[in-house]
Each structure stands twice: as C-alpha cells, then as structure tokens.
Write an enzyme that holds these catalytic residues in place. Structure first.
Site, PDB file in Angstrom:
ATOM      1  CB  THR A  86      -0.897   0.026   1.250  1.00  0.00           C
ATOM      2  OG1 THR A  86      -1.649  -1.184   1.299  1.00  0.00           O
ATOM      3  CG2 THR A  86      -1.851   1.217   1.202  1.00  0.00           C
ATOM      4  CE  LYS A 161      -5.140  -0.925   1.686  1.00  0.00           C
ATOM      5  NZ  LYS A 161      -5.091  -2.176   2.329  1.00  0.00           N
ATOM      6  CE  LYS A 236       1.501   2.351   4.029  1.00  0.00           C
ATOM      7  NZ  LYS A 236       2.189   1.120   3.685  1.00  0.00           N
TER       8      LYS A 236
HETATM    9  P1  NAD Z   1       5.949  -5.483   7.483  1.00  0.00           P
HETATM   10  O1  NAD Z   1       6.626  -4.302   8.055  1.00  0.00           O
HETATM   11  O2  NAD Z   1       5.639  -6.650   8.362  1.00  0.00           O
HETATM   12  O3  NAD Z   1       6.807  -6.043   6.229  1.00  0.00           O
HETATM   13  C1  NAD Z   1       7.555  -5.249   5.365  1.00  0.00           C
HETATM   14  C2  NAD Z   1       8.850  -6.001   5.100  1.00  0.00           C
HETATM   15  O4  NAD Z   1       9.617  -5.274   4.144  1.00  0.00           O
HETATM   16  C3  NAD Z   1       9.727  -6.142   6.341  1.00  0.00           C
HETATM   17  O5  NAD Z   1       9.995  -7.519   6.581  1.00  0.00           O
HETATM   18  C4  NAD Z   1      10.996  -5.359   5.990  1.00  0.00           C
HETATM   19  O6  NAD Z   1      12.182  -5.936   6.538  1.00  0.00           O
HETATM   20  C5  NAD Z   1      10.974  -5.445   4.477  1.00  0.00           C
HETATM   21  N1  NAD Z   1      11.784  -4.427   3.830  1.00  0.00           N
HETATM   22  C6  NAD Z   1      11.926  -3.107   4.158  1.00  0.00           C
HETATM   23  N2  NAD Z   1      12.769  -2.500   3.299  1.00  0.00           N
HETATM   24  C7  NAD Z   1      13.182  -3.455   2.424  1.00  0.00           C
HETATM   25  C8  NAD Z   1      14.044  -3.452   1.308  1.00  0.00           C
HETATM   26  N3  NAD Z   1      14.662  -2.334   0.915  1.00  0.00           N
HETATM   27  N4  NAD Z   1      14.239  -4.608   0.638  1.00  0.00           N
HETATM   28  C9  NAD Z   1      13.608  -5.750   1.025  1.00  0.00           C
HETATM   29  N5  NAD Z   1      12.778  -5.820   2.070  1.00  0.00           N
HETATM   30  C10 NAD Z   1      12.568  -4.691   2.764  1.00  0.00           C
HETATM   31  O7  NAD Z   1       4.612  -4.933   6.800  1.00  0.00           O
HETATM   32  P2  NAD Z   1       3.347  -5.795   6.327  1.00  0.00           P
HETATM   33  O8  NAD Z   1       2.317  -5.780   7.408  1.00  0.00           O
HETATM   34  O9  NAD Z   1       3.793  -7.089   5.742  1.00  0.00           O
HETATM   35  O10 NAD Z   1       2.786  -4.839   5.184  1.00  0.00           O
HETATM   36  C11 NAD Z   1       3.358  -4.787   3.890  1.00  0.00           C
HETATM   37  C12 NAD Z   1       2.521  -3.858   3.031  1.00  0.00           C
HETATM   38  O11 NAD Z   1       1.178  -4.349   2.984  1.00  0.00           O
HETATM   39  C13 NAD Z   1       2.433  -2.421   3.563  1.00  0.00           C
HETATM   40  O12 NAD Z   1       2.475  -1.537   2.477  1.00  0.00           O
HETATM   41  C14 NAD Z   1       1.092  -2.403   4.281  1.00  0.00           C
HETATM   42  O13 NAD Z   1       0.530  -1.100   4.320  1.00  0.00           O
HETATM   43  C15 NAD Z   1       0.283  -3.335   3.410  1.00  0.00           C
HETATM   44  N6  NAD Z   1      -0.850  -3.986   4.096  1.00  0.00           N
HETATM   45  C16 NAD Z   1      -0.696  -4.511   5.338  1.00  0.00           C
HETATM   46  C17 NAD Z   1      -1.792  -5.111   5.951  1.00  0.00           C
HETATM   47  C18 NAD Z   1      -1.664  -5.723   7.330  1.00  0.00           C
HETATM   48  O14 NAD Z   1      -2.703  -6.047   7.921  1.00  0.00           O
HETATM   49  N7  NAD Z   1      -0.455  -5.930   7.863  1.00  0.00           N
HETATM   50  C19 NAD Z   1      -3.031  -5.167   5.295  1.00  0.00           C
HETATM   51  C20 NAD Z   1      -3.139  -4.648   4.011  1.00  0.00           C
HETATM   52  C21 NAD Z   1      -2.036  -4.048   3.414  1.00  0.00           C
END
Ligand code: NAD
Length: 289
Positions: A86, A161, A236
């Site tokens: 997102t 979204k 966010k």
């Molecule tokens: P998260 O923080 O658990 O995962 C993000 C991952 O990206 C982390 O493991 C981090 O180490 C990795 N990362 C950061 N920089 C990086 C790089 N340069 N190269 C490789 N990896 C890197 O977040 P999440 O909950 O998995 O969410 C991911 C996305 O999905 C976000 O954009 C969030 O807004 C969206 N989202 C999350 C949810 C939820 O319920 N968690 C629901 C819908 C959408």
C-alpha cells in the site's frame, strides 16, 4: 511461474509461502526477515533476475521506488513487476512508468484482508495496469486471494484502496462515537447493535467488525483489541488518502478529521499496536471538553 518475492514481513511471508505451496518457483528477499520454507537470495536484484513476475510487498512508496530502481535493470524483458504494497498513488504511477520504460509490465495491486487473509489465501486485490498484465498475473491472485478487481490503469489499484479505507476509518469513528453516546444515554449495547445493524446506520464496521466486546460477530474487540487491523495502519492509509486528496484538489473533510483523530490516538494515546476498533474504549473515556 518463476517468482521473485521482495518484502517478507507479516503479509509478504504468508503470501510467498502460499505461492510456493501451489508449486511456483519462489525466491525471496528481505533486508531483515528470513521466513522458513522459502529459497532466499542475497540481494533484491538476485531475487528478481530471471523471474517471470517480481512481487514487492514493502512498507512505503520511498522504499518501493528504491527497490524498483535496483531490480528493474536486471529483470528479464517482458517480465512483470507486481507491487502489492500500500503506497501513495504517485509512487505507484512513477514505478509503473519506470517499469514500462525498462521494457517490463507493471501492476499495482494493494490488498485488503490483513494477515489472516494473507495466510488463508483469501485476500482481495485491487489492481491497476493493463488487461494483458492482469491476465498474466491472475493465476497468482487466485492462489493468494479470493478476488481480484482490475480498476483501470496504473495507480488505480492504490486509488481504490485508499478510497475504501477512508470510508472504513470514517465509519469506524462514527460507529464508536455513537456507541459511546449510547452508553452515556443509558442504551444497552446489544440493543444498540440490534437496532443499528438492521437500520440505516448499518455498516461493515457495525455489522461485521463490531467494536463493542461481546456484541455482534466475533471481532478484535472480543480479543482485547489485539489487531486485526492495527490503528497505525489505518493512520497510514488515511494519510495516503489525504496526500492523494491534496494532489487532486479533492475536498475530503471527514477523511481529514479521521486522519487527525487516528494520529492523536496512535501518537499520543497509546493506540499503537491496538486494533483500529479500539477507538471505542478511547471515546468511552472521553467527555466533550
Ligand atoms: P511489514 O513491516 O511486516 O513487512 C515489510 C517487510 O519489508 C519487512 O519484513 C521489511 O524488513 C521489508 N523491507 C523493508 N525495506 C526493504 C528493502 N529495501 N528490501 C527488502 N525488504 C525490505 O509490513 P506488512 O504488514 O507485511 O505490510 C506490507 C505492506 O502491505 C504495507 O504496504 C502495508 O501497508 C500493506 N498492508 C498490510 C496489511 C496488514 O494487515 N499488515 C493489510 C493490508 C495491506
């Protein structure tokens, strides 16, 4: 398909695991996380090289832009960059343009359904990009989710979204403040639910995700407001909606106020780490002043 999966956090790890389980050849990369059961590459570029589809599931637009700049040059011609993070609409469109300039396909496809949906393979994908690229990645959507909607050209997935989640944030606040008012007027919460859930005040937040413990279907309220969908993620998405509204000169007073209230909750009222429906105990404790 040969898939590079970059960003193996709360959402990315189970999504990648489901693709591997379905028989796809998945190579993952994350700067920190190293979930079991996947092949891991040493760099993002190594994960992307030779892949038919590179999926990114990253925290924000700045990180997406920098990872894209690293992987686009090494991706094989005609491969597709499928971003499921997102992020802001501008970043989504810039990354898609960069991909196309590098001879790649591009699709933004943020998800709804949370960690539960990612694990169960029941996410909803809101996609922006061409019909051709949508058809190519559709089998992957079918593994990771239960529904995928093509919303138009690049960036439109993110637009769908944030508009959806702006409604969600506003209606959650409205539902919670109404419960808090009902409490103070001496109205039983069950009676409040029975009336509103079948009257014109009904909404997803009341009917499917009721913020009052012990009332309505099971929800994070029944689990001490453990997320679910965390308040800081709601913030966010509300901030992204307001960034987009600024850019498009759209008047969104309710979205703006919802962002302000969630910011206060997360940053000054211990809301971080709580489900976004914990707005109800927040309102419960407050008076008008
Ligand atoms: P998260 O923080 O658990 O995962 C993000 C991952 O990206 C982390 O493991 C981090 O180490 C990795 N990362 C950061 N920089 C990086 C790089 N340069 N190269 C490789 N990896 C890197 O977040 P999440 O909950 O998995 O969410 C991911 C996305 O999905 C976000 O954009 C969030 O807004 C969206 N989202 C999350 C949810 C939820 O319920 N968690 C629901 C819908 C959408």
């Amino acid at each position: 398909m040969k898939i590079g999966f970059i960003g193996l956090g709360n959402m990315g790890a189970p999504m990648a695991a489901n693709l591997a389980k379905a028989g796809h050849d998945v190579t993952g990369f994350d700067t920190v996380a190293r979930p079991e059961g996947l092949t891991h590459a040493a760099t993002a570029a190594d994960a992307a090289r030779g892949a038919d589809v590179v999926i990114t599931m990253l925290p924000n637009g700045a990180i997406l832009r920098s990872v894209s700049a690293e992987v686009h040059p090494v991706m094989k011609p005609g491969a597709i960059h499928l971003d499921c993070s997102t992020v802001d609409v501008d970043s989504a469109r810039a990354v898609a343009e960069a991909a196309q300039a590098a001879g790649l396909g591009a699709m933004d496809a943020p998800v709804s359904g949370g960690i539960g949906g990612a694990t169960a393979g029941t996410l909803t994908f809101m996609a922006g990009g061409s019909e051709q690229d949508f058809d190519t990645v559709k089998p992957l959507f079918d593994v990771m989710g239960q529904k995928a909607v093509l919303c138009g050209p690049s960036g439109n997935g993110q637009a769908a979204k944030i508009c959806n989640n702006m409604i969600l944030g506003v209606t959650m606040i409205a539902t919670c403040e109404a419960f808090a008012l009902a409490d103070k007027l001496g109205l039983d919460r069950q009676a409040m639910f029975d009336v509103v859930s079948t009257s014109s005040g009904y909404s997803w937040t009341m009917n499917a995700y009721c913020p009052a413990p012990g009332v309505g279907p099971k929800s994070p309220a029944d689990n001490g407001y453990k997320p679910g969908f965390a308040a800081e993620l709601m913030l966010k998405d509300l901030d992204l909606s307001q960034m987009a509204a600024e850019g498009a000169d759209a008047d969104t007073p309710m979205g703006q106020l919802a962002a302000q209230i969630y910011r206060q909750f997360v940053e000054a009222e211990n809301g971080r780490g709580m489900d976004f429906s914990a707005m109800l105990p927040r309102f419960e404790k407050r008076g008008r002043g």
